[in-house]
Write a protein that holds these residues in place. Structure first.
Motif, PDB file in Angstrom:
ATOM      1  N   GLU A 134      14.111   1.302   1.749  1.00 15.54           N
ATOM      2  CA  GLU A 134      13.785  -0.097   2.043  1.00 15.54           C
ATOM      3  C   GLU A 134      14.863  -0.731   2.924  1.00 15.54           C
ATOM      4  N   SER A 135      16.117  -0.409   2.645  1.00 16.41           N
ATOM      5  CA  SER A 135      17.222  -1.007   3.403  1.00 16.41           C
ATOM      6  C   SER A 135      17.123  -0.634   4.881  1.00 16.41           C
ATOM      7  N   LEU A 136      16.894   0.649   5.166  1.00 16.80           N
ATOM      8  CA  LEU A 136      16.780   1.082   6.568  1.00 16.80           C
ATOM      9  C   LEU A 136      15.566   0.443   7.230  1.00 16.80           C
ATOM     10  N   ALA A 137      14.455   0.389   6.502  1.00 14.81           N
ATOM     11  CA  ALA A 137      13.226  -0.195   7.076  1.00 14.81           C
ATOM     12  C   ALA A 137      13.457  -1.661   7.427  1.00 14.81           C
ATOM     13  N   GLU A 138      14.202  -2.373   6.576  1.00 18.45           N
ATOM     14  CA  GLU A 138      14.468  -3.792   6.838  1.00 18.45           C
ATOM     15  C   GLU A 138      15.431  -3.950   8.023  1.00 18.45           C
ATOM     16  N   SER A 139      16.532  -3.189   8.012  1.00 22.09           N
ATOM     17  CA  SER A 139      17.544  -3.338   9.070  1.00 22.09           C
ATOM     18  C   SER A 139      16.997  -2.995  10.446  1.00 22.09           C
ATOM     19  N   PHE A 140      16.146  -1.954  10.510  1.00 23.54           N
ATOM     20  CA  PHE A 140      15.607  -1.560  11.814  1.00 23.54           C
ATOM     21  C   PHE A 140      14.330  -2.319  12.171  1.00 23.54           C
ATOM     22  N   GLY A 141      13.901  -3.202  11.280  1.00 20.59           N
ATOM     23  CA  GLY A 141      12.754  -4.056  11.603  1.00 20.59           C
ATOM     24  C   GLY A 141      11.408  -3.351  11.515  1.00 20.59           C
ATOM     25  N   TRP A 142      11.349  -2.214  10.770  1.00 19.45           N
ATOM     26  CA  TRP A 142      10.056  -1.526  10.645  1.00 19.45           C
ATOM     27  C   TRP A 142       9.132  -2.293   9.709  1.00 19.45           C
ATOM     28  N   ALA A 143       9.699  -2.938   8.692  1.00 18.41           N
ATOM     29  CA  ALA A 143       8.896  -3.747   7.758  1.00 18.41           C
ATOM     30  C   ALA A 143       9.838  -4.692   7.025  1.00 18.41           C
ATOM     31  N   THR A 144       9.298  -5.833   6.596  1.00 16.62           N
ATOM     32  CA  THR A 144      10.127  -6.798   5.835  1.00 16.62           C
ATOM     33  C   THR A 144      10.131  -6.378   4.357  1.00 16.62           C
ATOM     34  N   PRO A 145      11.093  -6.889   3.576  1.00 17.36           N
ATOM     35  CA  PRO A 145      11.102  -6.571   2.132  1.00 17.36           C
ATOM     36  C   PRO A 145       9.790  -6.958   1.461  1.00 17.36           C
ATOM     37  N   GLU A 146       9.212  -8.081   1.881  1.00 15.19           N
ATOM     38  CA  GLU A 146       7.938  -8.521   1.280  1.00 15.19           C
ATOM     39  C   GLU A 146       6.816  -7.542   1.628  1.00 15.19           C
ATOM     40  N   GLN A 147       6.782  -7.106   2.880  1.00 13.29           N
ATOM     41  CA  GLN A 147       5.747  -6.133   3.282  1.00 13.29           C
ATOM     42  C   GLN A 147       5.930  -4.822   2.528  1.00 13.29           C
ATOM     43  N   LEU A 148       7.178  -4.393   2.369  1.00 11.01           N
ATOM     44  CA  LEU A 148       7.438  -3.130   1.664  1.00 11.01           C
ATOM     45  C   LEU A 148       7.021  -3.225   0.197  1.00 11.01           C
ATOM     46  N   ALA A 149       7.269  -4.389  -0.401  1.00 13.34           N
ATOM     47  CA  ALA A 149       6.890  -4.578  -1.806  1.00 13.34           C
ATOM     48  C   ALA A 149       5.374  -4.515  -1.952  1.00 13.34           C
ATOM     49  N   GLU A 150       4.676  -5.113  -0.998  1.00 14.47           N
ATOM     50  CA  GLU A 150       3.208  -5.107  -1.022  1.00 14.47           C
ATOM     51  C   GLU A 150       2.677  -3.682  -0.811  1.00 14.47           C
ATOM     52  N   MET A 151       3.279  -2.949   0.125  1.00 14.97           N
ATOM     53  CA  MET A 151       2.852  -1.567   0.394  1.00 14.97           C
ATOM     54  C   MET A 151       3.057  -0.699  -0.846  1.00 14.97           C
ATOM     55  N   LYS A 152       4.181  -0.916  -1.518  1.00 12.80           N
ATOM     56  CA  LYS A 152       4.471  -0.124  -2.728  1.00 12.80           C
ATOM     57  C   LYS A 152       3.462  -0.443  -3.832  1.00 12.80           C
ATOM     58  N   ALA A 153       3.200  -1.725  -4.038  1.00 15.97           N
ATOM     59  CA  ALA A 153       2.249  -2.131  -5.085  1.00 15.97           C
ATOM     60  C   ALA A 153       0.864  -1.561  -4.786  1.00 15.97           C
ATOM     61  N   LEU A 154       0.434  -1.638  -3.527  1.00 19.05           N
ATOM     62  CA  LEU A 154      -0.900  -1.134  -3.160  1.00 19.05           C
ATOM     63  C   LEU A 154      -0.955   0.392  -3.283  1.00 19.05           C
ATOM     64  N   THR A 155       0.133   1.074  -2.928  1.00 20.79           N
ATOM     65  CA  THR A 155       0.145   2.543  -3.013  1.00 20.79           C
ATOM     66  C   THR A 155       0.004   2.987  -4.466  1.00 20.79           C
ATOM     67  N   PHE A 156       0.654   2.270  -5.391  1.00 24.61           N
ATOM     68  CA  PHE A 156       0.501   2.608  -6.817  1.00 24.61           C
ATOM     69  C   PHE A 156      -0.887   2.224  -7.346  1.00 24.61           C
ATOM     70  N   LYS A 157      -1.453   1.139  -6.819  1.00 27.91           N
ATOM     71  CA  LYS A 157      -2.800   0.751  -7.250  1.00 27.91           C
ATOM     72  C   LYS A 157      -3.808   1.834  -6.825  1.00 27.91           C
ATOM     73  N   VAL A 158      -3.621   2.355  -5.611  1.00 27.34           N
ATOM     74  CA  VAL A 158      -4.466   3.462  -5.127  1.00 27.34           C
ATOM     75  C   VAL A 158      -4.353   4.647  -6.091  1.00 27.34           C
ATOM     76  N   ASN A 159      -3.152   4.887  -6.603  1.00 24.88           N
ATOM     77  CA  ASN A 159      -2.954   6.009  -7.535  1.00 24.88           C
ATOM     78  C   ASN A 159      -3.824   5.853  -8.773  1.00 24.88           C
ATOM     79  N   GLU A 160      -3.863   4.658  -9.326  1.00 24.34           N
ATOM     80  CA  GLU A 160      -4.662   4.442 -10.540  1.00 24.34           C
ATOM     81  C   GLU A 160      -6.146   4.706 -10.268  1.00 24.34           C
ATOM     82  N   VAL A 161      -6.638   4.218  -9.130  1.00 23.50           N
ATOM     83  CA  VAL A 161      -8.061   4.385  -8.800  1.00 23.50           C
ATOM     84  C   VAL A 161      -8.372   5.867  -8.541  1.00 23.50           C
ATOM     85  N   LEU A 162      -7.548   6.510  -7.727  1.00 22.52           N
ATOM     86  CA  LEU A 162      -7.894   7.862  -7.276  1.00 22.52           C
ATOM     87  C   LEU A 162      -7.558   8.956  -8.290  1.00 22.52           C
ATOM     88  N   LYS A 163      -6.496   8.771  -9.090  1.00 19.01           N
ATOM     89  CA  LYS A 163      -6.200   9.763 -10.142  1.00 19.01           C
ATOM     90  C   LYS A 163      -7.425   9.918 -11.041  1.00 19.01           C
TER      91      LYS A 163
END
Ligand code: ADP
Ligand code: UDP
Length: 237
Positions: A134-163
Motif C-alpha cells: 500500500e505504501s508504494l502504491a500511494e507514494s508512486f500514485g498508483w492508487a490512494t489509500p481509500e481506493q486500496l481499502a475499497e479494492m481490498k474489501a471488494l476482493t475479499f467480498k468476491v472470495n465469499e461469493v466465489l468460494k
C-alpha cells in the motif's frame, strides 16, 4: 452500439473503442500466455470459453452487489464493458498456498491459509509483476489509500461469493487475481474472471483445473475450463 478502432491488444484480449465514449468491446482471443508473455500458444475455443465464463461470473458478482464493468455479452468472443481508467495494481487473494507464494516463502503447496491472504502486485510484464504494498502504491500514485481499502474489501467480498459458488461444483478456489479501475471516480471491477486468472482444484482429487495445466504442460487445458464451467452452470456459446 458500433465497434470502432482497436485501442490495445494485450496478451489474451483486444480492446476496442465504440461510438459510446464510456463503453469498450473486449475481444477474448484464443491466445494463451504464461511467464509474463514468454510462452505464447493458441488454444482452440479458449476465447469463447473465457468470454462465456467471465460473463457468468461477472453477473453473479453484480447480483451480489459488487460493482463491475460488465454490461453484456455481444458474441461468442466479445463483451461490452464500461471503459475504466485501470489501476495498474493486481489484487491477489489466496485460500490455499500455491504458485509464487510457495516459491517465495518455501511453504508447502496445498497448505490452507487461515485467514486468506491479500497481496498486491504491480502490473508490469517487463518487471515480471513485482510484489508491492500500500505504501508504494500511494507514494508512486498508483492508487490512494481509500481506493486500496475499497479494492481490498471488494476482493475479499468476491472470495465469499466465489468460494461458495465453486464449492457447490466440487471445486476449491485456491487463489485469484483481480484488476480494478475507476469509472466516474468510483472503484469498479474490471478485466476478467476466468480459469486464466485463478486456481481451481477438484475438491476430492485436488486435480488442477485452471491455467496451471498450461503452465505445467499437463494438457487438457480447455477441456478442464469447460468442465469447471459445466459444474457451476455456465452455458457456452
Ligand atoms: P494484458 O494487458 O495483461 O496482456 P489482456 O490481454 O487481458 O492483458 O488485455 C486486456 C487489457 O485490457 C488489460 O491491460 C486490462 O487491464 C485492460 N482492461 C480490462 N478491462 C478494462 C476496462 N473495463 N477498461 C479499460 N481497460 C480494461
Ligand atoms: N495471476 C494472474 N495474472 C498475473 C499473476 C497472477 O492472473 O499476472 C493469478 C494466477 O493465475 C493465480 C493468482 O493470480 O491464480 C496468484 O498467482 P501467483 O502469485 O501464484 O503467480 P504465478 O504462480 O501465477 O506466477
Amino acid at each position: 452500439m458500433e465497434k470502432r478502432q482497436e485501442l490495445y491488444a494485450g496478451k489474451a484480449k483486444s480492446v476496442y473503442t465504440t461510438d459510446d465514449p464510456d463503453l469498450l468491446v473486449l475481444h477474448f482471443r484464443d491466445d494463451t500466455s504464461a511467464f509474463d508473455g514468454e510462452r505464447m500458444e493458441s488454444l482452440a475455443r479458449k476465447g469463447m470459453v473465457n468470454n462465456c465464463f467471465n460473463a457468468f461470473i461477472m453477473e453473479k458478482l453484480a447480483a451480489a452487489g459488487i460493482p463491475t464493468h460488465f454490461e453484456r455479452r455481444l458474441s461468442d468472443v466479445e463483451s461490452l464493458v464500461k471503459k475504466l481508467d485501470m489501476i495498474p495494481v493486481e489484487c491477489v487473494v489466496r485460500n490455499i498456498a500455491a504458485g509464487s507464494l510457495v516459491k517465495r516463502l518455501g511453504v508447502t503447496e496445498g497448505e490452507e491459509l487461515t485467514p486468506p491472504t491479500f497481496e498486491l502486485f504491480l502490473k508490469n510484464d517487463a518487471l515480471h509483476d513485482p510484489m508491492i504494498n500500500e505504501s508504494l502504491a500511494e507514494s508512486f500514485g498508483w492508487a490512494t489509500p481509500e481506493q486500496l481499502a475499497e479494492m481490498k474489501a471488494l476482493t475479499f467480498k468476491v472470495n465469499e461469493v466465489l468460494k461458495q459458488l465453486f464449492a457447490e461444483g466440487g471445486l476449491l478456489l485456491v487463489d485469484y487475481k483481480l484488476e480494478f479501475g475507476l469509472f466516474k471516480g468510483e472503484i469498479v471491477l474490471g478485466d476478467e474472471f476466468s480459469p486464466d486468472g485463478c486456481r481451481l482444484w477438484d475438491a476430492k482429487t485436488r486435480d488442477k483445473m485452471d491455467k496451471d495445466r498450461f503452465r505445467q504442460g499437463l494438457g487438457g487445458v480447455i477441456e478442464a475450463y469447460e468442465e469447471v464451467g459445466r459444474r457451476i452452470g455456465v452455458t457456452f456459446a
